[in-house]
Design a protein around this motif. Structure first.
Motif, short mmCIF file in Angstrom:
data_model
loop_
_atom_site.label_atom_id
_atom_site.label_comp_id
_atom_site.label_asym_id
_atom_site.label_seq_id
_atom_site.Cartn_x
_atom_site.Cartn_y
_atom_site.Cartn_z
N PRO A 81 0.83 -1.23 0.00
CA PRO A 81 0.00 0.00 0.00
C PRO A 81 0.85 1.27 0.00
CG PRO A 81 -0.75 -1.56 1.66
CD PRO A 81 0.55 -2.07 1.16
N SER A 82 0.32 2.28 -0.65
CA SER A 82 0.96 3.59 -0.67
C SER A 82 -0.06 4.64 -0.26
CB SER A 82 1.50 3.90 -2.07
OG SER A 82 0.45 3.95 -2.99
N PRO A 83 0.41 5.81 0.17
CA PRO A 83 -0.52 6.85 0.64
C PRO A 83 -1.60 7.22 -0.38
CG PRO A 83 1.68 7.38 1.35
CD PRO A 83 1.83 6.19 0.44
N ASN A 84 -1.32 7.11 -1.67
CA ASN A 84 -2.35 7.47 -2.66
C ASN A 84 -3.47 6.43 -2.74
OD1 ASN A 84 -1.28 5.39 -4.17
ND2 ASN A 84 -0.34 6.70 -5.72
N GLN A 85 -3.36 5.38 -1.98
CA GLN A 85 -4.44 4.41 -1.88
C GLN A 85 -5.33 4.66 -0.67
OE1 GLN A 85 -1.74 0.92 -2.42
NE2 GLN A 85 -3.15 0.35 -4.07
N THR A 86 -5.05 5.72 0.05
CA THR A 86 -5.95 6.16 1.11
C THR A 86 -7.28 6.54 0.47
OG1 THR A 86 -4.20 6.92 2.57
CG2 THR A 86 -6.37 7.96 2.82
N SER A 87 -8.35 5.88 0.89
CA SER A 87 -9.63 6.07 0.22
C SER A 87 -10.72 5.34 0.98
CB SER A 87 -9.54 5.53 -1.22
OG SER A 87 -10.70 5.84 -1.96
#
Lengths: 112, 114
Positions: A81-87
């Motif tokens: 996981p990466s921060p741009n997958q925060t959702s």
């Protein structure tokens, strides 16, 4: 009661730590799908599955994996996981393409 | 390109007032049309759908929608809004081809004043 369940409902994790969000439906639906919802971007489809062992990419599949080994379950896997997958993530199921979709309650994921 | 447009990002109405949420689609044939509602902290729930037949469809919670082929529209209406109707509303359509993918609008947020 006919329903789609997702677990966990809330998850905070760190970059690179593999995680799985489970999805299960009790309606014997053939079609299942994963969406992510982000402010201003609406719902975007990640992956979908037409039936057991049949999966295909949606609009934003990068960084995600899915599997459909049983009809009722459709887990979403984030290998790194990466921060741009925060959702906010939603699982949905339906009888088939073009039919009404039944949605799970959502999983709010934060990746630090 | 196939798309759904919900022109209003946010609408506020007074409780008891009538409501119309707009939805326009871009597609070369008659699609399957849906309206979903998302209450705060909840998943999406189907309000109503149109596949064929009568162009005025009734849904749950007192909502209705009218399909107008000439305008490529599927507007959602309710004659008298309740405070509990405050939510996000999504219009979507599915094409009639082999890949009946759901195309989603970006949603309209409805606020209700007491």
């Amino acid at each position: 009661e006919a329903q789609v369940t997702q677990n966990p409902r809330y998850l905070i994790t760190v970059t690179g730590k593999k995680l799985t969000v489970t999805c299960s439906q009790n309606m014997n639906h053939e079609y299942m799908s994963w969406y992510r919802q982000d402010p201003g971007l609406g719902l975007r489809q990640i992956y979908y599955s037409m039936n057991v062992e049949v999966t295909d990419k949606g609009d934003v599949p990068e960084g995600y994996k899915v599997s459909r080994k049983e009809k009722r379950n459709f887990p979403l896997i984030l290998e790194s996981p990466s921060p741009n997958q925060t959702s906010l993530y939603f699982c949905a199921s339906s009888l088939g393409l073009g039919h009404e979709q039944f949605f799970g309650p959502g999983t709010r994921l934060t990746v630090l | 390109a196939q798309s759904v447009t919900q022109p209003d990002i946010h609408i506020t109405v007074s409780e008891g007032a009538s409501l119309e949420l707009r939805c326009n689609y871009s597609y070369g044939a008659t699609p399957y049309l849906f309206w979903y509602v998302q209450s705060p902290g909840q998943g999406l729930q189907l309000l109503l759908k149109y596949f064929s037949g009568d162009t005025l469809v009734q849904g749950i919670k007192g909502f209705e929608a009218e399909f107008k082929r000439s305008q490529s529209s599927f507007n959602l209406r309710k004659p008298s809004v309740h405070w509990s109707d405050a939510a996000e509303y999504f219009c979507a359509f599915s094409n009639a081809g082999n890949n009946r993918k759901l195309i989603w609008g970006l949603g309209t947020s409805l606020g209700v004043n007491p």
